[in-house]
Scaffold this motif. Structure first.
Motif, mmCIF file in Angstrom:
data_model
loop_
_atom_site.group_PDB
_atom_site.id
_atom_site.type_symbol
_atom_site.label_atom_id
_atom_site.label_comp_id
_atom_site.label_asym_id
_atom_site.label_seq_id
_atom_site.Cartn_x
_atom_site.Cartn_y
_atom_site.Cartn_z
ATOM 1 N N UNK A 6 0.838 -1.201 0.000
ATOM 2 C CA UNK A 6 0.000 0.000 0.000
ATOM 3 C C UNK A 6 0.870 1.246 0.000
ATOM 4 N N UNK A 7 0.495 2.188 -0.832
ATOM 5 C CA UNK A 7 1.225 3.458 -0.945
ATOM 6 C C UNK A 7 2.684 3.275 -1.323
ATOM 7 N N UNK A 8 2.979 2.217 -2.083
ATOM 8 C CA UNK A 8 4.381 1.917 -2.412
ATOM 9 C C UNK A 8 4.894 2.819 -3.535
ATOM 10 N N UNK A 9 5.963 3.531 -3.231
ATOM 11 C CA UNK A 9 6.634 4.353 -4.249
ATOM 12 C C UNK A 9 8.102 3.955 -4.282
ATOM 13 N N UNK A 10 8.689 3.966 -5.468
ATOM 14 C CA UNK A 10 10.100 3.601 -5.633
ATOM 15 C C UNK A 10 10.817 4.743 -6.340
ATOM 16 N N UNK A 11 11.967 5.121 -5.795
ATOM 17 C CA UNK A 11 12.727 6.215 -6.414
ATOM 18 C C UNK A 11 14.159 5.779 -6.702
ATOM 19 N N UNK A 12 14.700 6.314 -7.788
ATOM 20 C CA UNK A 12 16.119 6.160 -8.105
ATOM 21 C C UNK A 12 16.698 7.561 -8.170
ATOM 22 N N UNK A 13 17.354 7.990 -7.108
ATOM 23 C CA UNK A 13 17.806 9.371 -7.043
ATOM 24 C C UNK A 13 16.603 10.287 -7.020
ATOM 25 N N UNK A 14 16.520 11.181 -8.000
ATOM 26 C CA UNK A 14 15.385 12.105 -8.041
ATOM 27 C C UNK A 14 14.247 11.576 -8.922
ATOM 28 N N UNK A 59 11.235 9.195 -9.850
ATOM 29 C CA UNK A 59 10.233 8.344 -9.191
ATOM 30 C C UNK A 59 9.777 7.294 -10.212
ATOM 31 N N UNK A 60 10.195 6.051 -10.006
ATOM 32 C CA UNK A 60 9.896 4.989 -10.976
ATOM 33 C C UNK A 60 8.520 4.395 -10.766
ATOM 34 N N UNK A 61 8.060 4.373 -9.511
ATOM 35 C CA UNK A 61 6.757 3.789 -9.164
ATOM 36 C C UNK A 61 6.099 4.710 -8.153
ATOM 37 N N UNK A 62 4.801 4.959 -8.331
ATOM 38 C CA UNK A 62 4.158 5.924 -7.424
ATOM 39 C C UNK A 62 2.859 5.370 -6.841
ATOM 40 N N UNK A 63 2.824 5.311 -5.537
ATOM 41 C CA UNK A 63 1.610 5.046 -4.769
ATOM 42 C C UNK A 63 0.854 3.806 -5.260
#
Lengths: 289, 229
Positions: free
Chosen positions: B5-13, B15-19
């Motif tokens: 739930x609410x999973x976000x993935x970032x690589x540096x600045x 955002x590869x996956x949001x919410x």
């Protein structure tokens, strides 16, 4: 002439064994942590220092001095790992920064020992007596260095191939990502490797001190030679480190027999340059980890 | 059961996956389909703690967020990564041992060699010298050695022969019957939708559609975009 060559060969192999052990630790750290630990030579020097302190100041037998050297140096290495490696490695350009942070540690350790101990060589009492093989005389201590070195190398080979922790070390060296995927605690394996390499350096320093005398600068010569060994042997390659360490010790001793003093060391640096130009990946590149 | 739930993935600045919100029940196979770069692999890596992420990842009610990857494997999550990533200079058996975290090793090993007979023939061979299909089998077997509750397969059919694809599809069916949760990330949408119960469609890090796999496979928009029909 032949006698001189054989005697120099024995002397060279003894020193080469110390180079091999220091280079093995350095290459293990590079293979698993992907860093160059510049303070590794000073850990070797501290092994020698501990042997001096234990035998001459505390009056302990040499065998106990070896144990003390390992315990003390591993404790110092744990501190180096905690202060100069772990916090630095995850940062941007971590491996390059670790080179600098461990270089700083190297200078700190060297200067600390130099200022408290002084620059003069110190004698360490090793095993007494010698063995004559025809025209060659091998001191019992040189024999101890060679035999201990072989035992240590076989023990490392056994651990890496036959134990679970050893296979996990090899797994991290082959693919850190895959190791994380299968649930290996990579941070723990890194620390174990770092401390294991420090223990090997400590034994090497304590073993060689009765042969070549202890000086605070012995670590600086050792680290530079170990770099040459690792480059020629192939970065991260254990077999390359051992074979090239022994060969370099041999070459250095034989060259010293025919050339002015210290020219043997110059020959080693010339070799480094040649290898960097014609085979920068090293002699054993691509062999099994 | 796997719950995100609410999973976000970032690589540096970036955002590869949001919410992202996603669930996969015990004994259920769920597909993540989408184009290359949609965020499928990032989600799987985040579940295993191998990517910088925020939000919640729970397995059977246990919160995994903040735990290192080795602790997540111990909690029942396993990944067969894209590109296989076997240990190339280790034998098949040594690779299986690396995936083992506890229990009866010989019995588990025997189970895997029974499940993948090809690996038995290759048991002492170096993994790096095996074919792509054999390495894929090994990567899956290695993941199963931890007896996971949730098995994640990242692009398991990429570049493999149709016969191997069929074997992987059959394997997913078998694992479901054993009560395992399977999360399959695939660009091969046809295979993914055929092998799973439900699916999530990902576009540039967002879920754009979800539902039963059979229903999505019949959706004209999905068929046009991902099945080339």
């Amino acid at each position: 002439m032949l006698e001189l060559l054989l005697q120099q060969a024995v002397n060279g192999l003894t020193q080469g064994m110390a180079y091999a052990l220091v280079a093995l630790g350095l290459t293990m750290i590079f293979g698993v942590l992907h860093i160059i630990n510049f303070s590794h030579g000073e850990l070797y020097m501290l092994g020698g220092l501990m042997a001096v302190v234990a035998t001459t100041m505390l009056g302990l037998p040499y065998g106990l001095a070896l144990v003390l050297a390992v315990v003390a140096v591993v404790a110092i290495a744990a501190l180096v790992d905690l202060v100069a490696v772990r916090p630095v490695l995850p940062t941007k350009d971590g491996p390059s920064t670790v080179l600098l942070s461990t270089f700083a540690v190297s200078l700190l350790l060297h200067q600390s020992v130099l200022s408290t101990w002084g620059p003069n060589p110190s004698r360490v009492e090793g095993l007494a007596g010698s063995l004559s093989l025809g025209p060659i005389v091998i001191t019992n201590h040189r024999l101890l260095v060679l035999v201990s070195g072989v035992v240590i190398l076989l023990a490392i080979e056994y651990v890496l191939r036959r134990t679970l922790v050893g296979r996990r070390i090899r797994a991290v060296a082959q693919s850190e990502f895959a190791a994380q995927v299968v649930g290996i605690d990579v941070a723990r394996i890194r620390t174990l490797t770092f401390l294991g390499a420090a223990a090997i350096a400590a034994i090497a320093g304590a073993l060689i001190a009765p042969v070549s005398l202890f000086t605070p600068s012995m670590g600086q010569h050792a680290i530079i030679t170990a770099f040459v060994v690792v480059v020629i042997g192939g970065m991260g390659n254990a077999t390359g480190a051992v074979v090239c360490g022994l060969l370099l010790g041999l070459l250095e001793a034989l060259a010293s027999a025919f050339m002015p003093q210290d020219m043997g060391t110059a020959v080693i640096y010339a070799l480094l340059l040649i290898f960097l130009l014609i085979r920068p990946q090293g002699l054993f590149a691509g062999r099994a980890r | 059961m796997l719950e995100l739930s609410g999973l976000s993935v970032t690589y540096g600045k970036v955002r590869a996956v949001e919410d992202i919100a996603l669930t996969a029940a015990r004994g259920e196979a769920v597909a993540l389909i989408g184009a290359n770069g949609a965020g499928k692999s990032s989600i799987l890596k985040a579940i295993l703690g191998l990517a910088t992420s925020s939000g919640s990842v729970r397995v059977d009610g246990t919160e995994l967020t903040g735990r290192p990857s080795h602790a997540r494997v111990m909690r029942g999550v396993a990944l067969s990564p894209e590109g296989r990533h076997v240990f190339p200079q280790m034998s098949v058996l040594e690779n299986l041992e690396m995936g083992f975290i506890g229990g009866d090793f010989p019995a588990l090993c025997e189970d895997m060699l029974e499940l993948f007979p090809r690996l038995r023939e290759r048991s002492s061979q170096l993994a790096g010298s095996m074919s792509g299909g054999e390495q894929q089998m090994l990567a899956i077997a290695r993941a199963l050695m931890s007896r996971p509750k949730v098995l994640m397969l990242d692009e398991p059919t990429l570049g493999l022969a149709p016969i191997i694809v069929d074997q992987i599809r059959a394997l997913i069916g078998l694992l479901k019957t054993k009560g395992m949760t399977v999360l399959l990330a695939e660009q091969n949408a046809e295979m993914a939708l055929a092998a799973t119960d439900r699916a999530y469609v990902l576009e540039t890090g967002h879920i754009t559609a979800t539902g039963p796999s059979a229903k999505l496979a019949a959706d004209p928009a999905i068929r046009r975009a991902y099945l080339g029909l």
